[in-house]
Write a protein that holds these residues in place. Structure first.
Motif, PDB file in Angstrom:
ATOM      1  N   ARG A   1      -4.936   9.921   1.617  1.00  0.00           N
ATOM      2  CA  ARG A   1      -5.487   8.680   0.756  1.00  0.00           C
ATOM      3  C   ARG A   1      -4.308   7.764   0.973  1.00  0.00           C
ATOM      4  O   ARG A   1      -3.269   7.877   0.596  1.00  0.00           O
ATOM      5  N   GLN A   2      -4.860   6.495   1.027  1.00  0.00           N
ATOM      6  CA  GLN A   2      -4.414   5.221   1.148  1.00  0.00           C
ATOM      7  C   GLN A   2      -4.931   4.018   0.123  1.00  0.00           C
ATOM      8  O   GLN A   2      -6.186   3.938   0.373  1.00  0.00           O
ATOM      9  N   GLN A   3      -4.151   3.445  -0.573  1.00  0.00           N
ATOM     10  CA  GLN A   3      -4.614   2.575  -1.516  1.00  0.00           C
ATOM     11  C   GLN A   3      -3.603   1.545  -1.643  1.00  0.00           C
ATOM     12  O   GLN A   3      -2.473   1.602  -1.550  1.00  0.00           O
ATOM     13  N   THR A   4      -4.099   0.245  -2.043  1.00  0.00           N
ATOM     14  CA  THR A   4      -3.247  -0.718  -2.144  1.00  0.00           C
ATOM     15  C   THR A   4      -2.669  -0.928  -3.853  1.00  0.00           C
ATOM     16  O   THR A   4      -3.725  -1.257  -4.441  1.00  0.00           O
ATOM     17  N   THR A   5      -1.650  -0.384  -3.902  1.00  0.00           N
ATOM     18  CA  THR A   5      -1.358  -0.224  -5.574  1.00  0.00           C
ATOM     19  C   THR A   5      -0.416  -1.801  -5.832  1.00  0.00           C
ATOM     20  O   THR A   5      -0.482  -2.173  -7.157  1.00  0.00           O
TER      21      THR A   5
ATOM     22  N   GLU B   1     -14.209   9.815  -7.840  1.00  0.00           N
ATOM     23  CA  GLU B   1     -13.824   8.885  -6.867  1.00  0.00           C
ATOM     24  C   GLU B   1     -14.233   9.513  -5.538  1.00  0.00           C
ATOM     25  O   GLU B   1     -14.679   8.598  -4.511  1.00  0.00           O
TER      26      GLU B   1
ATOM     27  N   GLU C   1     -17.378   8.341  -2.570  1.00  0.00           N
ATOM     28  CA  GLU C   1     -16.642   7.993  -1.090  1.00  0.00           C
ATOM     29  C   GLU C   1     -17.795   8.486  -0.389  1.00  0.00           C
ATOM     30  O   GLU C   1     -18.232   8.194   0.640  1.00  0.00           O
TER      31      GLU C   1
ATOM     32  N   SER D   1       0.850  -1.281   0.111  1.00  0.00           N
ATOM     33  CA  SER D   1       0.093  -0.072   0.041  1.00  0.00           C
ATOM     34  C   SER D   1       1.021   1.167   0.006  1.00  0.00           C
ATOM     35  O   SER D   1       2.146   1.243   0.319  1.00  0.00           O
TER      36      SER D   1
END
Length: 819
Positions: A126-130, A330, A334, A113
């Motif tokens: 913002r945090q996302q698993t890339t 996006e 949310e 992430s």
């Protein structure tokens, strides 16, 4: 051809010998003048650390230093070492990088992430698993200035939503915080709105620039995302087939290489967004049948790969607009999902209290031997004005007027909260989503420019239809909430009046109640008393849960479809949550297309360069390495600014496995014409540190300079450190040697060996360039240098941080010139 190579090697060796002799003479002259005196850098501060620092990076725009400690903390200090903030992420931090404007910090984790933190307080924006593996490196690329009159200047992004809409809504607070109906909280909500807007602005840069976050992981995957939030490209190094280069540029004879077990160590993207340089470790394998004579089938080492990213540069403005608008969608999705969740919580709490309270009435009826339903008991009370013993006991004893008022207030408050959430959050977000997707759909019709970056008209039309359906669903829910709240209010007023009549209360309070609409109460009891009219709309998405639609509404939908309305005429049977889920799915499908369209156009150029052979694949980030792009003058009358890439790394001497005192510097690897005859060619130079010196870490600095952190060993006891130094060398003073494909097979022979053959090696000692001693003798990586402030932060093994001034000579020189 062999004779030519040998001749060039002998000539290079002669040139190298001259350079070594010149450096030795210079060192002797300096020693004669300086004697025993050792120059020392100015120490600004020396501070203890609670834990050893493993990674560090200076903010490019502010006096801030971000550090990752061994105890898994991210700490940001000011220049005076005042702590700005510190956080402890749940995952282990594997990389970090400041955005070029200094307003956000990207942090990679071992779970794949990437989190973007606000510079002011460390909040996760913002945090996302890339990635599917630990993120080993991060690099922010900022789009550089483009010349006026470029052909795509007509494509200029303008955010038109402020013209037609108020400020975008934000996600509402969870139940339990200050109600929006509490006027004492108005100022608090205004501050909250401003904070939310500031946080969202941090995620985006100014509209005139495109910021791309490049990330590489341990499995050889590189991901590109605009503004760090919108994916626009993906590349797997292990899947690349890369050409080798032969001496006669014979394409048929070129071997095709693959890099197995690749792990990305460093990545950099040029400001014009047309070139990307990747440094990765791996095992090289020949994938074609045209294998070079005498070449080994596999070679483990550190490799450089040049990736052609011209599509990003050619379509930078289109990518910027699509990324900004898609990321807005996006964010608004949310907001919609969070609002529905908060609405579900508000209503479920209130309706559960209502159902639990009236469930006791059903139990009371059973105890009295009655088989009549509670609804029928209330209808009988409404029609006849008399109540059974069970109903009288329930109203007078179990419920009471005070309990009835509390229950009525709970339902009324929840209804008003739902109405406010729809009007202030859900509906504005849905309207903005429809507007933005409509703009994107309009852009998608410019196929010649937008199709190449994945803007597909068909997918956006589907998303637009789902957004329109959501708007109708929101309008329907708003009407249902308003009607239901009014019916509940009418029911409780009637029930209060009936209770007072049953108790014989004929005082002034009884006359204050409004007249009762008996037909409205009867309609509520028949339709809504035993069936929740709002809850199913807010329930989690499910294909099994459907809403009732009367025949007239269904016929109207079918007529509208014939006249160009929604092709899906059954959408009213879906719940609001199901419609939101469908909109999310259609937007994801549409917004995943840029990655699918752009990724195949990220192609390797025709060279796989072996930087240094390795006995085995090293642990991540164990090789001191620095990679960047410098601006250089083209020399033309147009004063164009060209970009020149530099790679600097410490390599291991082939002749002595324990000696790590050689530094290789390459330039023009990515942006030169090294893949064809007539190009400028890759250039290289090697720095051989004196035998008693060891390079701890290094960093490219400012405009074409390199900083080396060097330790001096005791000649008689190599395990003892005598002193530690910072060395600053001017790259332009080095006599780089061009490496053409006629030299050798550069994908198989180490650069240190090539430099030795070509004479592109010079010995560097304590009298080369600008050398200053520092106080600590046990310095450890990382070396953190700030080009904007001219500072270097050195970390010591005893958990200390030392801040040195790298520009003191320049300041002294300026003072002398003024005198």
């Amino acid at each position: 051809m062999v004779g030519e190579e040998s001749g060039s090697g002998r000539a290079g060796q002669c040139r190298g010998a001259v350079l070594v002799a010149a450096m030795a003479d210079l060192a002797q002259d300096v020693d004669d003048e300086a004697g025993e005196e050792t120059l020392v850098f100015t120490l600004h501060l020396d501070k203890p650390l609670s834990s050893q620092v493993e990674k560090a990076a200076w903010n490019p725009d502010k006096d801030l230093l971000a550090m990752v400690t061994r105890d898994h903390q991210i700490i940001v200090h000011r220049l005076n070492w005042q702590r700005l903030w510190a956080i402890s992420p749940e995952m282990t931090v594997t990389s970090l990088c400041w955005r070029p404007d200094g307003k956000a910090l990207a942090v990679g984790h071992d779970d794949g992430s990437i989190a973007i933190h606000d510079v002011e307080n460390g909040d996760v924006l913002r945090q996302q698993t890339t990635h599917d593996a630990p993120v080993e490196c991060l690099y922010w690329a900022m789009e550089g200035h483009q010349s006026v009159g470029h052909e795509d200047d007509v494509f200029c992004y303008e955010d038109r939503t402020p013209r037609f809409f108020p400020s975008p809504p934000h996600a509402p607070p969870l139940p339990g915080t200050v109600s929006s109906f509490d006027m004492s909280g108005v100022l608090g909500h205004a501050a909250e709105d401003q904070t939310y807007a500031n946080r969202k602005n941090v995620l985006r840069a100014i509209h005139e620039r495109l910021y791309i976050l490049c990330s590489g992981d341990r499995n050889g995957t590189i991901c590109l995302s605009a503004f760090g939030v919108f994916p626009i490209g993906k590349l797997d190094i292990r899947d690349l087939s890369i050409n080798g280069m032969t001496s006669d540029y014979n394409i048929v004879a070129k071997p095709i290489y693959r890099l197995l077990d690749a792990s990305v160590q460093q990545v950099a993207l040029s400001k014009d967004l047309r070139n990307m340089t990747v440094i990765c470790s791996g095992v090289q394998s020949v994938a074609s049948l045209h294998v070079m004579a005498g070449a080994e089938s596999r070679a483990t080492g550190l490799y450089a790969i040049s990736i052609d990213t011209s599509l990003l540069g050619d379509r930078r403005k289109e990518l910027r607009q699509v990324a900004l608008q898609a990321s807005k969608v996006e964010e608004l999705l949310e907001v919609v999902e969070a609002t529905v969740m908060v609405m579900r919580k508000h209503w479920s709490d209130a309706i559960s209290s209502f159902e639990n309270k009236f469930r006791t009435f059903s139990t009371l009826l059973t105890e009295h031997g009655s088989h009549v339903k509670p609804r029928d008991e209330f209808l009988s009370l409404l029609a006849c004005g008399s109540a059974s013993a069970a109903l009288h006991q329930f109203l007078a004893a179990s419920l009471g007027e005070a309990g009835l008022k509390r229950l009525a207030k709970s339902i009324d408050t929840a209804g008003r909260e739902l109405h406010n959430l729809i009007a202030e959050h859900l509906q504005p977000a849905a309207e903005l989503i429809s507007f933005i997707i409509g703009e994107l759909r309009g852009l998608s019709r410019w196929r010649s420019r937008l199709r190449r970056i994945g803007l597909h008209e068909t997918l956006l039309e589907q998303a637009m239809e789902n957004a329109g359906m959501l708007l109708i669903q929101v309008e329907r829910l708003l009407r249902i909430v308003s009607d239901t709240n009014g019916q509940f209010r009418l029911f409780f007023v009637w029930l209060t009046k009936s209770l007072r009549q049953l108790n014989g209360d004929t005082g002034p309070q009884a006359s204050q109640l409004p007249a009762i609409d008996s037909a409205g109460v009867a309609d509520f009891l028949r339709t809504h008393f035993e069936k929740d009219p709002i809850g199913p709309h807010l329930a989690p998405a499910s294909d099994e849960l459907t809403m009732d639609v009367n025949v007239e509404e269904q016929a109207r939908m079918e007529e509208l479809a014939i006249m160009g309305g929604f092709a899906d005429t059954k959408f009213l049977t879906r719940t609001l949550s199901s419609q939101v889920h469908r909109l999310r799915a259609s937007c994801q499908e549409a917004f995943q297309m840029p990655v699918k369209e752009v990724s195949p156009n990220l192609r390797p150029r025709c060279m796989l360069l072996l930087l240094s052979p390795l006995p085995s694949l090293p642990p991540p980030s164990t090789v001191p390495l620095s990679l960047t792009y410098f601006e250089t003058d083209s020399g033309s009358k147009m004063k164009d600014i060209l970009l020149e890439d530099y790679i600097c790394l410490r390599v291991q001497d082939d002749t002595n496995s324990t000696d790590q005192s050689s530094v290789i510097i390459l330039r023009s690897f990515a942006v030169s014409g090294h893949c064809a005859p007539g190009g400028k060619g890759l250039e290289v130079f090697a720095l051989q540190l004196e035998k008693t010196l060891h390079c701890i870490d290094l960093a490219l600095y400012k405009q074409k300079q390199v900083i080396l952190l060097v330790s001096e060993k005791d000649p008689e006891d190599t395990g003892k450190i005598v002193q530690t130094y910072l060395m600053m060398l001017q790259l332009e003073d080095l006599e780089f040697v061009a490496l053409s494909s006629t030299s050798t097979h550069m994908s198989r022979v180490s650069l240190l060996h090539l430099c030795s053959n070509l004479g592109a090696v010079t010995v560097v000692g304590l009298n080369s360039g600008k050398v200053r001693a520092i106080q600590q003798v046990d310095a450890v990586p990382p070396l953190a240098v700030s080009a904007s402030r001219g500072l270097a932060c050195v970390f010591a093994g005893q958990r200390r941080a030392l801040l040195y001034d790298l520009e003191e000579d320049e300041e002294d020189k300026d003072d002398d010139d003024m005198e």
